[in-house]
Design a protein around this motif. Structure first.
Motif, PDB file in Angstrom:
ATOM      1  N   VAL A  63      -2.431  40.572 -10.865  1.00 49.46           N
ATOM      2  CA  VAL A  63      -2.144  39.697  -9.531  1.00 49.46           C
ATOM      3  C   VAL A  63      -2.822  38.502 -10.134  1.00 49.46           C
ATOM      4  O   VAL A  63      -4.250  38.286 -10.355  1.00 49.46           O
ATOM      5  CB  VAL A  63      -2.601  40.257  -8.452  1.00 49.46           C
ATOM      6  CG1 VAL A  63      -2.571  39.368  -7.217  1.00 49.46           C
ATOM      7  CG2 VAL A  63      -2.009  41.722  -8.259  1.00 49.46           C
ATOM      8  N   LYS A  64      -2.352  37.266 -10.258  1.00 46.48           N
ATOM      9  CA  LYS A  64      -2.896  35.914 -10.483  1.00 46.48           C
ATOM     10  C   LYS A  64      -2.508  34.974  -9.518  1.00 46.48           C
ATOM     11  O   LYS A  64      -1.519  34.830  -9.124  1.00 46.48           O
ATOM     12  CB  LYS A  64      -2.556  35.470 -11.851  1.00 46.48           C
ATOM     13  CG  LYS A  64      -3.127  36.516 -12.916  1.00 46.48           C
ATOM     14  CD  LYS A  64      -2.543  35.829 -14.488  1.00 46.48           C
ATOM     15  CE  LYS A  64      -2.996  36.837 -15.491  1.00 46.48           C
ATOM     16  NZ  LYS A  64      -2.333  36.516 -16.650  1.00 46.48           N
ATOM     17  N   GLU A  65      -3.454  34.065  -9.249  1.00 43.25           N
ATOM     18  CA  GLU A  65      -3.156  32.839  -8.532  1.00 43.25           C
ATOM     19  C   GLU A  65      -3.434  31.778  -9.546  1.00 43.25           C
ATOM     20  O   GLU A  65      -4.346  31.277 -10.053  1.00 43.25           O
ATOM     21  CB  GLU A  65      -4.257  32.808  -7.473  1.00 43.25           C
ATOM     22  CG  GLU A  65      -4.060  31.542  -6.455  1.00 43.25           C
ATOM     23  CD  GLU A  65      -5.026  31.341  -5.299  1.00 43.25           C
ATOM     24  OE1 GLU A  65      -4.770  30.195  -4.584  1.00 43.25           O
ATOM     25  OE2 GLU A  65      -5.695  32.129  -5.111  1.00 43.25           O
ATOM     26  N   ARG A  69      -0.007  29.343  -6.492  1.00 40.83           N
ATOM     27  CA  ARG A  69       1.212  30.293  -6.292  1.00 40.83           C
ATOM     28  C   ARG A  69       0.664  31.602  -7.037  1.00 40.83           C
ATOM     29  O   ARG A  69      -0.511  31.828  -7.458  1.00 40.83           O
ATOM     30  CB  ARG A  69       2.122  29.971  -7.628  1.00 40.83           C
ATOM     31  CG  ARG A  69       2.943  28.721  -7.242  1.00 40.83           C
ATOM     32  CD  ARG A  69       4.240  28.362  -8.272  1.00 40.83           C
ATOM     33  NE  ARG A  69       4.742  27.194  -7.953  1.00 40.83           N
ATOM     34  CZ  ARG A  69       5.937  26.856  -8.321  1.00 40.83           C
ATOM     35  NH1 ARG A  69       6.213  27.202  -9.428  1.00 40.83           N
ATOM     36  NH2 ARG A  69       6.286  25.595  -7.932  1.00 40.83           N
ATOM     37  N   LEU A  70       0.927  32.512  -6.281  1.00 40.23           N
ATOM     38  CA  LEU A  70       0.647  33.998  -6.620  1.00 40.23           C
ATOM     39  C   LEU A  70       1.599  34.581  -7.669  1.00 40.23           C
ATOM     40  O   LEU A  70       3.007  34.719  -7.215  1.00 40.23           O
ATOM     41  CB  LEU A  70       0.607  34.597  -5.311  1.00 40.23           C
ATOM     42  CG  LEU A  70      -0.029  36.303  -5.381  1.00 40.23           C
ATOM     43  CD1 LEU A  70      -1.525  36.157  -5.961  1.00 40.23           C
ATOM     44  CD2 LEU A  70      -0.030  37.017  -3.995  1.00 40.23           C
ATOM     45  N   ARG A  71       1.083  34.914  -8.746  1.00 36.66           N
ATOM     46  CA  ARG A  71       2.003  35.836  -9.640  1.00 36.66           C
ATOM     47  C   ARG A  71       1.709  37.284  -9.896  1.00 36.66           C
ATOM     48  O   ARG A  71       0.270  37.607  -9.818  1.00 36.66           O
ATOM     49  CB  ARG A  71       1.727  35.281 -11.034  1.00 36.66           C
ATOM     50  CG  ARG A  71       2.026  33.711 -11.395  1.00 36.66           C
ATOM     51  CD  ARG A  71       2.197  33.356 -12.549  1.00 36.66           C
ATOM     52  NE  ARG A  71       3.081  34.008 -13.587  1.00 36.66           N
ATOM     53  CZ  ARG A  71       2.631  34.361 -14.987  1.00 36.66           C
ATOM     54  NH1 ARG A  71       1.494  33.936 -15.295  1.00 36.66           N
ATOM     55  NH2 ARG A  71       3.319  35.274 -15.469  1.00 36.66           N
TER      56      ARG A  71
END
Length: 82
Positions: A63-65, A69-71
């Motif tokens: 989970v990355k910002e 945007r959030l991926r």
């Protein structure tokens, strides 16, 4: 309801998963958690000859910002999202 027989494959990493998808083309389907694919197979909406498990592909558990945007990776867990 019966599921038609298929060949089961396990991808060791992302490169391996992509190679298997390229090899089997539209006859291969990806299995992550399984719920959606297995239900579709039971109802004969999807009838793959090859099922490729990505459960061991750690690169997809994220989970990355990035740039506001959030991926969310295909194998992200609920605890990672929290």
């Amino acid at each position: 309801m019966r599921i038609r027989p298929f060949e089961y494959h396990t991808a060791a990493n992302l490169e391996d998963a992509l190679a298997q998808l390229a090899e089997y083309g539209p006859e291969g389907k990806v299995l992550a958690g399984g719920t959606d694919l297995i239900l579709a197979m039971k109802h004969k909406k999807v009838i793959p000859n090859h099922v490729i498990s990505i459960r061991k592909v750690g690169e997809l558990a994220f989970v990355k910002e990035e740039a506001n945007r959030l991926r969310i990776g295909a194998l992200a867990t609920h605890s990672q999202l929290c």
